[in-house]
Write a protein that holds these residues in place. Structure first.
Motif, PDB file in Angstrom:
ATOM      1  N   GLY A 118       5.234   3.713   4.983  1.00  0.00           N
ATOM      2  CA  GLY A 118       3.883   3.818   4.472  1.00  0.00           C
ATOM      3  C   GLY A 118       3.700   4.901   3.430  1.00  0.00           C
ATOM      4  O   GLY A 118       2.997   4.708   2.438  1.00  0.00           O
ATOM      5  N   ARG A 119       4.304   6.061   3.649  1.00  0.00           N
ATOM      6  CA  ARG A 119       4.115   7.179   2.721  1.00  0.00           C
ATOM      7  C   ARG A 119       4.581   6.811   1.317  1.00  0.00           C
ATOM      8  O   ARG A 119       3.905   7.105   0.319  1.00  0.00           O
ATOM      9  CB  ARG A 119       4.882   8.407   3.214  1.00  0.00           C
ATOM     10  CG  ARG A 119       4.845   9.597   2.262  1.00  0.00           C
ATOM     11  CD  ARG A 119       5.712  10.742   2.784  1.00  0.00           C
ATOM     12  NE  ARG A 119       5.642  11.906   1.906  1.00  0.00           N
ATOM     13  CZ  ARG A 119       6.446  12.095   0.864  1.00  0.00           C
ATOM     14  NH1 ARG A 119       7.365  11.176   0.569  1.00  0.00           N
ATOM     15  NH2 ARG A 119       6.345  13.190   0.124  1.00  0.00           N
ATOM     16  N   LYS A 120       5.721   6.149   1.237  1.00  0.00           N
ATOM     17  CA  LYS A 120       6.302   5.841  -0.064  1.00  0.00           C
ATOM     18  C   LYS A 120       5.395   4.935  -0.880  1.00  0.00           C
ATOM     19  O   LYS A 120       5.115   5.200  -2.051  1.00  0.00           O
ATOM     20  CB  LYS A 120       7.675   5.194   0.126  1.00  0.00           C
ATOM     21  CG  LYS A 120       8.408   4.882  -1.164  1.00  0.00           C
ATOM     22  CD  LYS A 120       9.781   4.299  -0.881  1.00  0.00           C
ATOM     23  CE  LYS A 120      10.667   5.311  -0.184  1.00  0.00           C
ATOM     24  NZ  LYS A 120      12.044   4.785   0.010  1.00  0.00           N
ATOM     25  N   ILE A 121       4.902   3.861  -0.274  1.00  0.00           N
ATOM     26  CA  ILE A 121       4.087   2.940  -1.075  1.00  0.00           C
ATOM     27  C   ILE A 121       2.685   3.506  -1.317  1.00  0.00           C
ATOM     28  O   ILE A 121       2.052   3.184  -2.326  1.00  0.00           O
ATOM     29  CB  ILE A 121       4.025   1.537  -0.448  1.00  0.00           C
ATOM     30  CG1 ILE A 121       3.285   1.539   0.884  1.00  0.00           C
ATOM     31  CG2 ILE A 121       5.404   0.944  -0.297  1.00  0.00           C
ATOM     32  CD1 ILE A 121       2.914   0.139   1.332  1.00  0.00           C
ATOM     33  N   PHE A 122       2.206   4.358  -0.420  1.00  0.00           N
ATOM     34  CA  PHE A 122       0.907   5.001  -0.643  1.00  0.00           C
ATOM     35  C   PHE A 122       0.946   5.841  -1.917  1.00  0.00           C
ATOM     36  O   PHE A 122       0.029   5.783  -2.747  1.00  0.00           O
ATOM     37  CB  PHE A 122       0.552   5.871   0.563  1.00  0.00           C
ATOM     38  CG  PHE A 122      -0.849   6.421   0.548  1.00  0.00           C
ATOM     39  CD1 PHE A 122      -1.919   5.640   0.943  1.00  0.00           C
ATOM     40  CD2 PHE A 122      -1.095   7.728   0.152  1.00  0.00           C
ATOM     41  CE1 PHE A 122      -3.223   6.136   0.936  1.00  0.00           C
ATOM     42  CE2 PHE A 122      -2.384   8.244   0.147  1.00  0.00           C
ATOM     43  CZ  PHE A 122      -3.441   7.448   0.536  1.00  0.00           C
ATOM     44  N   LEU A 123       2.016   6.619  -2.089  1.00  0.00           N
ATOM     45  CA  LEU A 123       2.141   7.476  -3.263  1.00  0.00           C
ATOM     46  C   LEU A 123       2.458   6.673  -4.521  1.00  0.00           C
ATOM     47  O   LEU A 123       1.942   6.966  -5.604  1.00  0.00           O
ATOM     48  CB  LEU A 123       3.215   8.534  -3.018  1.00  0.00           C
ATOM     49  CG  LEU A 123       2.905   9.542  -1.910  1.00  0.00           C
ATOM     50  CD1 LEU A 123       4.086  10.478  -1.695  1.00  0.00           C
ATOM     51  CD2 LEU A 123       1.654  10.344  -2.241  1.00  0.00           C
ATOM     52  N   LEU A 124       3.300   5.655  -4.414  1.00  0.00           N
ATOM     53  CA  LEU A 124       3.614   4.812  -5.570  1.00  0.00           C
ATOM     54  C   LEU A 124       2.360   4.126  -6.100  1.00  0.00           C
ATOM     55  O   LEU A 124       2.184   3.961  -7.312  1.00  0.00           O
ATOM     56  CB  LEU A 124       4.664   3.768  -5.194  1.00  0.00           C
ATOM     57  CG  LEU A 124       6.106   4.255  -5.078  1.00  0.00           C
ATOM     58  CD1 LEU A 124       7.010   3.136  -4.569  1.00  0.00           C
ATOM     59  CD2 LEU A 124       6.615   4.784  -6.419  1.00  0.00           C
ATOM     60  N   GLY A 125       1.481   3.719  -5.189  1.00  0.00           N
ATOM     61  CA  GLY A 125       0.242   3.085  -5.617  1.00  0.00           C
ATOM     62  C   GLY A 125      -0.625   4.018  -6.445  1.00  0.00           C
ATOM     63  O   GLY A 125      -1.231   3.600  -7.442  1.00  0.00           O
ATOM     64  N   ILE A 126      -0.702   5.273  -6.051  1.00  0.00           N
ATOM     65  CA  ILE A 126      -1.499   6.240  -6.801  1.00  0.00           C
ATOM     66  C   ILE A 126      -0.938   6.431  -8.203  1.00  0.00           C
ATOM     67  O   ILE A 126      -1.662   6.390  -9.208  1.00  0.00           O
ATOM     68  CB  ILE A 126      -1.565   7.589  -6.056  1.00  0.00           C
ATOM     69  CG1 ILE A 126      -2.344   7.449  -4.745  1.00  0.00           C
ATOM     70  CG2 ILE A 126      -2.203   8.655  -6.937  1.00  0.00           C
ATOM     71  CD1 ILE A 126      -2.445   8.731  -3.950  1.00  0.00           C
ATOM     72  N   VAL A 127       0.372   6.632  -8.294  1.00  0.00           N
ATOM     73  CA  VAL A 127       0.999   6.870  -9.598  1.00  0.00           C
ATOM     74  C   VAL A 127       0.810   5.663 -10.517  1.00  0.00           C
ATOM     75  O   VAL A 127       0.473   5.799 -11.703  1.00  0.00           O
ATOM     76  CB  VAL A 127       2.497   7.187  -9.412  1.00  0.00           C
ATOM     77  CG1 VAL A 127       3.195   7.268 -10.763  1.00  0.00           C
ATOM     78  CG2 VAL A 127       2.671   8.503  -8.654  1.00  0.00           C
ATOM     79  N   GLY A 128       1.010   4.451  -9.989  1.00  0.00           N
ATOM     80  CA  GLY A 128       0.829   3.254 -10.797  1.00  0.00           C
ATOM     81  C   GLY A 128      -0.599   3.082 -11.267  1.00  0.00           C
ATOM     82  O   GLY A 128      -0.853   2.653 -12.404  1.00  0.00           O
ATOM     83  N   SER A 129      -1.568   3.419 -10.412  1.00  0.00           N
ATOM     84  CA  SER A 129      -2.974   3.287 -10.782  1.00  0.00           C
ATOM     85  C   SER A 129      -3.352   4.253 -11.894  1.00  0.00           C
ATOM     86  O   SER A 129      -4.128   3.910 -12.799  1.00  0.00           O
ATOM     87  CB  SER A 129      -3.867   3.516  -9.558  1.00  0.00           C
ATOM     88  OG  SER A 129      -5.219   3.309  -9.865  1.00  0.00           O
ATOM     89  N   VAL A 130      -2.803   5.457 -11.857  1.00  0.00           N
ATOM     90  CA  VAL A 130      -3.054   6.421 -12.932  1.00  0.00           C
ATOM     91  C   VAL A 130      -2.582   5.856 -14.267  1.00  0.00           C
ATOM     92  O   VAL A 130      -3.306   5.891 -15.276  1.00  0.00           O
ATOM     93  CB  VAL A 130      -2.347   7.754 -12.622  1.00  0.00           C
ATOM     94  CG1 VAL A 130      -2.360   8.668 -13.849  1.00  0.00           C
ATOM     95  CG2 VAL A 130      -3.021   8.458 -11.443  1.00  0.00           C
ATOM     96  N   ALA A 131      -1.371   5.298 -14.279  1.00  0.00           N
ATOM     97  CA  ALA A 131      -0.817   4.763 -15.526  1.00  0.00           C
ATOM     98  C   ALA A 131      -1.656   3.593 -16.057  1.00  0.00           C
ATOM     99  O   ALA A 131      -1.972   3.526 -17.252  1.00  0.00           O
ATOM    100  CB  ALA A 131       0.630   4.319 -15.297  1.00  0.00           C
ATOM    101  N   ALA A 132      -2.025   2.672 -15.177  1.00  0.00           N
ATOM    102  CA  ALA A 132      -2.797   1.502 -15.602  1.00  0.00           C
ATOM    103  C   ALA A 132      -4.182   1.892 -16.106  1.00  0.00           C
ATOM    104  O   ALA A 132      -4.709   1.290 -17.055  1.00  0.00           O
ATOM    105  CB  ALA A 132      -2.913   0.508 -14.453  1.00  0.00           C
TER     106      ALA A 132
END
Length: 436
Positions: free
Chosen positions: A83-97
């Protein structure tokens, strides 16, 4: 010096984890509510190039479609990868988009950037649910998910108030998007330092798994599914879970329609300014917070854990409110009261679906997948509701849009009634149990 008891240490880590998840998921909404806040400005600037309410509804609908697809994929990945990994990846991807959208110059870029944003944002809730399943006992699922479910409302309220204030200060929609992305990036760094996947990472015992989940058995506490087939199969063989999917379709469609279109509705029907509409639209979420806390209390204290009666009552209560909204507004007070009532009736029962009810079904092995499936079907309904609401509002006015939503509430009430009659007409024993 006396050593700290393990139970006390676990509780401290649980509250730290819950606080990190709450803050992180709340911050996701800076890069989700921003489009609703910016909608009137986008229509004004790009209206001559074809960006009207119907097209903006299509952009939002495509985003929800990608969000729904991502819910399934990222729910499975959450259970397989953590869970931790995809939670953080989602934040980073949302910032870029969000940065790409804020720099965009046309409708094509807006479609692509918003679709990408919603796709990666689908990692957030799956990661939250999986991490919660690892850190908390099944005995506390209802209460901890009630608390964490407030995060999306707090996030929506703070985002709309803060972004609305930026508009009042003269910041354009591009600055609004870039400010949202920068703030979410700062939260990502904080979560990266504070979140851990499970108690085992800090030398603590893993809390017990649910004995009534679809994966209950000797391996239920491992937190890892044996295979993809064994992860997905139990859900589609469960009548209760299939009914849960139907309820999610209706409730999420209603929720998405209101979460996105309230600011624009208040500008056009209540004749508020864009900044005032953004800030007053937070009333919907404020009353939603009251709804979540009240629904959780009523379900545990009065209904012995049953959710069906509240789901049914919410749908039936929404019908007259939506019918009232279909009539022309004579001032700003009526629309504000009615949108607040929608939040009060809708959001508490909605929070059960991908929260406590999904955790109960999936346990530690399949919690992220359960919430992903529930949300995916729900956001498929949201895709249609966003487009239909925008199209009807553009072509025939807000009255016809709210009549359609009232019809959806009636159909969803029927599903809630079937769920209660077939799944919950039996006593459920609950007790007050500590969060550990």
């Amino acid at each position: 010096m006396l050593a700290t008891p393990p139970q006390t240490t676990l509780q401290r880590w649980q509250w730290r984890t819950a606080a990190s998840l709450f803050a992180g998921y709340s911050a996701y909404y800076l890069c989700r509510s921003n489009l609703a806040v910016a909608a009137p400005l986008l229509i004004r600037e790009f209206g001559s190039r074809g960006l009207n309410k119907e097209v903006l509804g299509q952009i939002a609908s495509v985003g929800v479609l990608f969000y729904a697809a991502g819910k399934v994929v990222n729910g499975v990945l959450g259970d397989l990868l953590g869970g931790r990994k995809i939670f953080l990846l989602g934040i980073v991807g949302s910032v870029a988009a969000t940065v790409v959208f804020g720099l965009g110059q046309g409708v094509g870029v807006f479609f692509a950037a918003w679709a990408a944003n919603r796709l990666v944002q689908s990692m957030g809730w799956a990661g939250l649910v999986k991490t919660t399943a690892n850190w908390f006992s099944y005995r506390a699922y209802g209460r901890i998910m009630g608390i964490l479910s407030l995060s999306y409302l707090v996030g929506d309220i703070v985002a709309k108030l803060a972004l609305g204030q930026l508009l009042a200060l003269g910041v354009g929609w591009r600055g609004l998007f870039l400010a949202a992305a920068g703030t979410l990036a700062a939260v990502a760094l904080s979560n990266w330092r504070s979140l851990h996947e499970s108690p085992a990472e800090v030398g603590l015992a893993v809390p017990p798994a649910s004995p009534v989940s679809l994966f209950a058995g000797p391996d239920a506490a491992t937190g890892r599914p044996a295979s993809l087939g064994q992860l997905l199969g139990p859900y589609f063989r469960s009548p209760a879970f299939l009914l849960l999917l139907a309820l999610s379709f209706g409730f999420t469609a209603l929720r998405e329609a209101f979460s996105f279109w309230v600011p624009t509705y208040l500008v056009e029907a209540a004749h508020l300014s864009e900044s005032a509409a953004s800030q007053y639209s937070a009333l919907y979420s404020v009353f939603g917070m009251v709804s979540i806390l009240g629904a959780g209390y009523l379900s545990d204290a009065w209904l012995r854990g049953q959710r069906g009666p509240l789901l049914l009552a919410a749908c039936l209560g929404l019908v007259p409110v939506l019918l009232a909204m279909s009539r022309p507004a004579t001032g700003s007070l009526g629309p504000l009261v009615l949108t607040s009532l929608v939040g009060l009736l809708l959001l508490g029962p909605y929070s059960f679906l991908a929260g406590a009810m999904s955790l109960d079904a999936g346990g530690q092995q399949g919690a992220a997948t359960a919430s992903g499936l529930v949300d995916a079907v729900g956001y498929a309904g949201g895709t249609g509701a966003l487009w239909l609401t925008g199209a009807l509002a553009q072509r025939q006015g807000w009255g016809h849009a709210f009549l359609a939503l009232a019809g959806l509430a009636v159909v969803t009430a029927g599903a809630a009634l079937v769920f209660y009659l077939t799944q919950e007409r039996r006593p459920v024993v609950t007790a007050s149990i500590p969060l550990a």
